[in-house]
Design a protein around this motif. Sequence first.
Motif, mmCIF file in Angstrom:
data_model
loop_
_atom_site.group_PDB
_atom_site.id
_atom_site.type_symbol
_atom_site.label_atom_id
_atom_site.label_comp_id
_atom_site.label_asym_id
_atom_site.label_seq_id
_atom_site.Cartn_x
_atom_site.Cartn_y
_atom_site.Cartn_z
ATOM 1 N N THR A 48 49.689 55.284 35.055
ATOM 2 C CA THR A 48 49.240 55.033 36.421
ATOM 3 C C THR A 48 48.328 53.815 36.467
ATOM 4 N N LEU A 49 47.410 53.712 35.522
ATOM 5 C CA LEU A 49 46.518 52.566 35.452
ATOM 6 C C LEU A 49 47.308 51.283 35.210
ATOM 7 N N GLU A 50 48.249 51.339 34.285
ATOM 8 C CA GLU A 50 49.058 50.165 33.974
ATOM 9 C C GLU A 50 49.903 49.743 35.179
ATOM 10 N N MET A 51 50.455 50.709 35.905
ATOM 11 C CA MET A 51 51.240 50.403 37.107
ATOM 12 C C MET A 51 50.367 49.715 38.155
ATOM 13 N N THR A 52 49.156 50.199 38.331
ATOM 14 C CA THR A 52 48.231 49.597 39.293
ATOM 15 C C THR A 52 47.928 48.155 38.899
ATOM 16 N N GLN A 53 47.687 47.930 37.622
ATOM 17 C CA GLN A 53 47.402 46.574 37.139
ATOM 18 C C GLN A 53 48.623 45.662 37.306
ATOM 19 N N LEU A 54 49.799 46.171 37.008
ATOM 20 C CA LEU A 54 51.013 45.377 37.162
ATOM 21 C C LEU A 54 51.286 45.031 38.628
ATOM 22 N N LYS A 55 51.050 45.978 39.513
ATOM 23 C CA LYS A 55 51.233 45.711 40.946
ATOM 24 C C LYS A 55 50.285 44.612 41.414
ATOM 25 N N ALA A 56 49.069 44.633 40.921
ATOM 26 C CA ALA A 56 48.102 43.589 41.283
ATOM 27 C C ALA A 56 48.566 42.232 40.767
ATOM 28 N N GLU A 57 49.100 42.196 39.551
ATOM 29 C CA GLU A 57 49.615 40.944 38.994
ATOM 30 C C GLU A 57 50.811 40.439 39.780
ATOM 31 N N VAL A 58 51.714 41.342 40.144
ATOM 32 C CA VAL A 58 52.894 40.957 40.935
ATOM 33 C C VAL A 58 52.449 40.399 42.279
ATOM 34 N N LYS A 59 51.458 41.024 42.880
ATOM 35 C CA LYS A 59 50.957 40.556 44.177
ATOM 36 C C LYS A 59 50.402 39.145 44.042
ATOM 37 N N LYS A 60 49.658 38.890 42.957
ATOM 38 C CA LYS A 60 49.126 37.545 42.729
ATOM 39 C C LYS A 60 50.262 36.545 42.566
ATOM 40 N N LEU A 61 51.257 36.896 41.761
ATOM 41 C CA LEU A 61 52.376 35.989 41.522
ATOM 42 C C LEU A 61 53.196 35.770 42.781
ATOM 43 N N LYS A 62 53.331 36.814 43.561
ATOM 44 C CA LYS A 62 54.115 36.730 44.789
ATOM 45 C C LYS A 62 53.517 35.709 45.748
ATOM 46 N N TYR A 63 52.214 35.581 45.728
ATOM 47 C CA TYR A 63 51.555 34.709 46.673
ATOM 48 C C TYR A 63 51.069 33.397 46.069
ATOM 49 N N LEU A 64 51.652 32.989 44.962
ATOM 50 C CA LEU A 64 51.357 31.666 44.434
ATOM 51 C C LEU A 64 52.142 30.651 45.251
ATOM 52 N N CYS A 65 51.540 29.532 45.510
ATOM 53 C CA CYS A 65 52.206 28.495 46.290
ATOM 54 C C CYS A 65 52.827 27.465 45.350
ATOM 55 N N PRO A 66 53.925 26.853 45.791
ATOM 56 C CA PRO A 66 54.521 25.787 44.981
ATOM 57 C C PRO A 66 53.550 24.605 44.854
ATOM 58 N N VAL A 67 53.797 23.762 43.875
ATOM 59 C CA VAL A 67 52.988 22.560 43.671
ATOM 60 C C VAL A 67 53.069 21.704 44.939
ATOM 61 N N GLY A 68 51.936 21.210 45.377
ATOM 62 C CA GLY A 68 51.878 20.371 46.567
ATOM 63 C C GLY A 68 51.634 21.153 47.850
ATOM 64 N N TRP A 69 51.592 22.464 47.745
ATOM 65 C CA TRP A 69 51.338 23.329 48.900
ATOM 66 C C TRP A 69 49.913 23.859 48.788
ATOM 67 N N THR A 70 49.362 24.301 49.918
ATOM 68 C CA THR A 70 48.010 24.847 49.949
ATOM 69 C C THR A 70 48.070 26.282 50.450
ATOM 70 N N LYS A 71 47.353 27.155 49.774
ATOM 71 C CA LYS A 71 47.350 28.582 50.128
ATOM 72 C C LYS A 71 46.191 28.888 51.065
ATOM 73 N N PHE A 72 46.470 29.704 52.067
ATOM 74 C CA PHE A 72 45.440 30.256 52.941
ATOM 75 C C PHE A 72 45.897 31.654 53.308
ATOM 76 N N GLY A 73 45.085 32.657 52.984
ATOM 77 C CA GLY A 73 45.512 34.040 53.216
ATOM 78 C C GLY A 73 46.742 34.327 52.374
ATOM 79 N N ASP A 74 47.770 34.866 53.001
ATOM 80 C CA ASP A 74 49.010 35.182 52.296
ATOM 81 C C ASP A 74 50.103 34.156 52.563
#
Length: 177
Positions: A48-74
């Motif tokens: 359960t702990l590992e799943m929670t950590q993996l979900k957080a990592e996936v969320k971070k990766l999901k919201y990475l912006c391509p090079v040359g783009w700027t992130k704000f919120g999601d």
Amino acid sequence: MKTALLLLLFCLAKADDIRWEFERFKSQLEGQHAALTLEMTQLKADLTLEMTQLKAEVKKLKYLCPVGWTKFGDSCYFMSTEEKTWQQSREYCQNRSDGHLVVINSREERDFVGGLVGRDKNVWIGLTDRETEGVWKWVDGTPLTTTYWNPGQPDDRGGADCAVLRNGECYHPPVGG
């Protein structure tokens, strides 16, 4: 008779040995069951702990912006330096990133986009009244919320069907834009 009695005593003694072995074996199994249950509970907690950590990592990766783009919120924002009409800009966004012109949902987002644009520069935003004159909608179909625009903006000055952001405020460009 003596043989039968000895045989009966022997059978009783054997039955007691079997019962004692059974109880010992049962006790061992119960101990192993308790140990396995504890181990399973710990493994489940670890999983359960590992799943929670993996979900957080996936969320971070999901919201990475391509090079040359700027992130704000999601969301990710791309600022083109090419000059285009509103329609050309809209198509550019759709073709380049399967996205759309910016839809501004809050005062904070308006200020963020204004900061990307800089002072005294116009940038197309995804706001239009092309469908129904005077009824402003964002390109994603959501209605305009005017709580964070200057009073009277956007207006329908000059019959323009699209809007620009300039110095953090929504205006109409000259007709033909």
